[in-house]
Design a protein around this motif. Structure first.
Motif, mmCIF file in Angstrom:
data_model
loop_
_atom_site.group_PDB
_atom_site.id
_atom_site.type_symbol
_atom_site.label_atom_id
_atom_site.label_comp_id
_atom_site.label_asym_id
_atom_site.label_seq_id
_atom_site.Cartn_x
_atom_site.Cartn_y
_atom_site.Cartn_z
ATOM 1 N N ALA A 50 -27.815 21.063 75.237
ATOM 2 C CA ALA A 50 -28.456 20.751 73.710
ATOM 3 C C ALA A 50 -27.929 19.286 73.528
ATOM 4 O O ALA A 50 -28.608 18.201 73.381
ATOM 5 N N PHE A 51 -26.625 19.168 73.655
ATOM 6 C CA PHE A 51 -25.928 17.808 73.098
ATOM 7 C C PHE A 51 -26.371 16.873 74.230
ATOM 8 O O PHE A 51 -26.596 15.562 74.028
ATOM 9 N N TYR A 52 -26.051 17.245 75.577
ATOM 10 C CA TYR A 52 -26.294 16.572 76.742
ATOM 11 C C TYR A 52 -27.649 15.907 76.701
ATOM 12 O O TYR A 52 -27.915 14.666 77.104
ATOM 13 N N ASP A 53 -28.571 16.684 76.440
ATOM 14 C CA ASP A 53 -30.093 16.323 76.639
ATOM 15 C C ASP A 53 -30.514 15.315 75.469
ATOM 16 O O ASP A 53 -31.165 14.518 75.268
ATOM 17 N N HIS A 54 -29.508 15.506 74.308
ATOM 18 C CA HIS A 54 -30.023 14.631 73.017
ATOM 19 C C HIS A 54 -29.419 13.322 73.344
ATOM 20 O O HIS A 54 -30.045 12.210 72.951
ATOM 21 N N ILE A 55 -28.176 13.149 74.126
ATOM 22 C CA ILE A 55 -27.885 11.928 74.586
ATOM 23 C C ILE A 55 -28.767 11.280 75.604
ATOM 24 O O ILE A 55 -29.181 10.107 75.547
#
Length: 335
Positions: free
Chosen positions: A259-264
Motif C-alpha cells: 500500500a505505501f509503496y504503491d502510494h509513493i
C-alpha cells in the motif's frame, strides 16, 4: 563483516611545511582478532557519523584516476598491496598540493557482508590514551582515534559493478574538518555528490504524512506506523544501509504490504527504490497528539512553525493548509 584484504600506510606530514614522507606497509594486515576489532569499531563509528553524503564516481581520468585503479584491482590486474600503494601515493600528492599540514594513517579495507562487498578508505589520526602497566603504574600510549573520524569513504563495490547508473554507491563524510580538507579527500576518491540524503528523507516523510492523511487512519494506528518507519530507518542508518521502500511498506502495513509503496509510485514523489536515511531529519519526525472534550489533535513535529504555530503564552494553535476533506465538512456545517 569478513575482511578480505586490509592494509595501513602512514603519511608523515609535519606542520612546519616540510614535504610529506610516505611510509609503505610491507604487507597486508594479518588476520587477527585485533584487526577484526579495529574494523568493527571503525564501522560502528562511521555508521553513527552524521553529516555523510552519498554519490558516485566521476569518469576515470587523469584528474580522477582512483576508480580506474580500483577497477583494475577488482579485475585482477593489480594486487591489493599495489593498488593501495598507487592510491596512497596519489593521496599524498593531493595533500601536498592542498598545503595541508596533517598526515595520518591511510586505511584501505576490502570486506564482504553477505553478498555485498565494500571498500573503506580512511585517513585516521592518533590520540593520547592511558594504560595501566604490569606494575600497576599509569603509562601513556598512543592509539588510533576511531571516535573522531573526519576523512573517510565507503564504496559499495557490488552496487557499482551491478548497477553503474546508481548515484549512491559511495558514502563519504562531509564533516567539519574544513572544506579544503574535505574537497581534497573527495577529489582523491574522485566522487561527486549524487543523492541528497536529508532531502530524500524529507521527501519520504512527506510521502508518509500524505499516506496517513489519505488513509484517514485512527490515531493509534498512525502513531504505530510512524514508529515502524522511524525504527526501521534508524536501524538501517546505524547499519550503514539504505532504506528499502518495499521493505518499509511491508513493515508499515502487514495486511497490505504494497500500500505505501504503491502510494509513493502513484504520486510520483521521485524517490529511488532505496534511499539513504538521514538521522538528523528522522530525529525531528515525531507526532504530537492530544484529546480533550471531543477534540482530537495530531500533527508531526516537522510541521511546527510552518503549517502549525504554537502560541505558548495564549495556549493556542494556529493551523494552515487544512485537509480538503475537513474544509468541505466545515463549509457544509456553516451553510
Amino acid at each position: 563483516m569478513p575482511v578480505l584484504h586490509s592494509i595501513i600506510h602512514k603519511i608523515d606530514k609535519k606542520p612546519d611545511g616540510s614535504p610529506a614522507v610516505l611510509h609503505y606497509a610491507g604487507s597486508e594486515l594479518a588476520e587477527s582478532e585485533v584487526r577484526d576489532d579495529l574494523m568493527h569499531q571503525f564501522n560502528e563509528s562511521y555508521n553513527a557519523k552524521q553529516g555523510k553524503a552519498w554519490g558516485l564516481f566521476h569518469p576515470a581520468s587523469g584528474a580522477f584516476p582512483f576508480s580506474g585503479w580500483l577497477k583494475e584491482y577488482l579485475d585482477g590486474g593489480l594486487n591489493f598491496i599495489t593498488f593501495s600503494r598507487v592510491a596512497v601515493e596519489h593521496l599524498t600528492k593531493l595533500m601536498e598540493e592542498s598545503n595541508l599540514s596533517v598526515g595520518g594513517h591511510a586505511l584501505f579495507c576490502h570486506s564482504q557482508q553477505g553478498l555485498t562487498q565494500y571498500l573503506v578508505i580512511a585517513l585516521l589520526q592518533e590520540t593520547e590514551a592511558v594504560t595501566v602497566s604490569d606494575g600497576l603504574a599509569l603509562a601513556p600510549v598512543r592509539r588510533l582515534d576511531l571516535d573522531h573520524i573526519h576523512l573517510a569513504a565507503r564504496i559499495n563495490l557490488s552496487e557499482w559493478k551491478s548497477n553503474p547508473k546508481s548515484r549512491q554507491y559511495i558514502s563519504f563524510i562531509k564533516g567539519k574538518s574544513g572544506r579544503k580538507a574535505n574537497d581534497y579527500f573527495r577529489d582523491f576518491i574522485g566522487c561527486q555528490e549524487g543523492v541528497d540524503g536529508p532531502g530524500e528523507t524529507r521527501t519520504l516523510l512527506k510521502a508518509f504524512s500524505d499516506f496517513v492523511e489519505s488513509e484517514d487512519l485512527p490515531e493509534d494506528s498512525a502513531r504505530e506506523k510512524t514508529q515502524a518507519l522511524v525504527s526501521y530507518s534508524m536501524a538501517q542508518s546505524k547499519l550503514g544501509e539504505p532504506v528499502s521502500l518495499e521493505e518499509l511498506s511491508e513493515l508499515i502495513d502487514e495486511d497490505r504490504p504494497k500500500a505505501f509503496y504503491d502510494h509513493i509510485r502513484n504520486k510520483d514523489y521521485g524517490l529511488s527504490p532505496e534511499i539513504p536515511a538521514d538521522k538528523r531529519t528522522l530525529n525531528q519526525f515525531r507526532r504530537f497528539t492530544g484529546r480533550a472534550e471531543g477534540l482530537s489533535i495530531s500533527f508531526e513535529q516537522h510541521l511546527l512553525g510552518s503549517k502549525v504555530e504554537f502560541d505558548q503564552p495564549g495556549g493556542t494553535l494556529t493551523l494552515r493548509g487544512l485537509p480538503t476533506q475537513l474544509v468541505e465538512q466545515l463549509k457544509r456545517a456553516g451553510a
